[in-house]
Design an enzyme around this catalytic site. Structure first.
Site, PDB file in Angstrom:
ATOM      1  N   HIS A  55       0.837 -10.333   6.370  1.00 46.87           N
ATOM      2  CA  HIS A  55       0.887 -11.239   7.451  1.00 46.87           C
ATOM      3  C   HIS A  55       1.398 -12.647   6.743  1.00 46.87           C
ATOM      4  O   HIS A  55       0.775 -13.053   6.003  1.00 46.87           O
ATOM      5  CB  HIS A  55      -0.343 -11.160   8.199  1.00 46.87           C
ATOM      6  CG  HIS A  55      -0.810 -10.193   9.057  1.00 46.87           C
ATOM      7  ND1 HIS A  55       0.205  -9.509   9.905  1.00 46.87           N
ATOM      8  CD2 HIS A  55      -2.115  -9.549   8.974  1.00 46.87           C
ATOM      9  CE1 HIS A  55      -0.548  -8.656  10.542  1.00 46.87           C
ATOM     10  NE2 HIS A  55      -1.770  -8.435   9.947  1.00 46.87           N
TER      11      HIS A  55
ATOM     12  N   CYS B  67       2.759  -0.100   5.599  1.00 41.62           N
ATOM     13  CA  CYS B  67       2.094   1.051   6.177  1.00 41.62           C
ATOM     14  C   CYS B  67       1.907   2.328   5.547  1.00 41.62           C
ATOM     15  O   CYS B  67       1.962   3.304   6.171  1.00 41.62           O
ATOM     16  CB  CYS B  67       2.792   1.114   7.539  1.00 41.62           C
ATOM     17  SG  CYS B  67       2.791  -0.419   8.588  1.00 41.62           S
TER      18      CYS B  67
END
Length: 155
Positions: free
Chosen positions: A28, A119
């Site tokens: 992020h 991911c």
């Protein structure tokens, strides 16, 4: 998650925060809209997969409104433009209350993803709305759009 970062964790230029959500490692940073849809799934059919698909559906709709032809990829959670990943989704659930949510890459540099396996997917290329042609999109303007679309999707 620590396992998906392996030995690289000590060399990362950013702090690492471990959490209890799905999706392995993510990044992020600036230019990314992070949204947490905190919902009680007991009143929504206790269906985590439906919740994930609803997050994807709302984000895909937002992208289409902005002129980006985004969609889903069979067997993979998130929002994609072809084989490039535009939004990551990682959700945790406790007592049927959702936690965590999504990271939608809006604009700016994506270099932070070069230090991880996003991911847990080897070789995935990350992209942003800006890189896909959504000229002038800002985190602020996209957040207003996402709030409006999600208000309808999660009604």
């Amino acid at each position: 998650d620590r396992g998906s970062l392996g030995e690289r964790q000590d060399a990362l230029p950013y702090p690492v925060v471990e959490t209890n959500r799905g999706g392995k490692a993510t990044y992020h940073g600036p230019g990314q809209l992070v949204g947490y849809a905190l919902l009680d799934l007991r009143v929504r059919g206790q269906d985590l997969h439906r919740h994930l698909r609803s997050l994807e559906e709302g984000l895909v709709e937002c992208c289409q409104i902005l002129g980006v032809k985004a969609g889903r990829r069979e067997g993979l959670t998130g929002v994609w433009v072809g084989r490039r990943k535009l939004a990551s989704i990682g959700v945790g659930v406790r007592r049927w209350i959702t936690m965590h949510g999504f990271g939608l890459n809006v604009c700016g540099p994506l270099g932070g993803f070069e230090h991880i396996t996003p991911c847990g997917l080897e070789g995935v290329e990350m992209t942003s709305l800006e890189a896909e042609g959504a000229d002038g999109a800002s985190v602020e303007s996209v957040s207003v759009l996402v709030a409006a679309v999600f208000g309808r999707v999660f009604r």
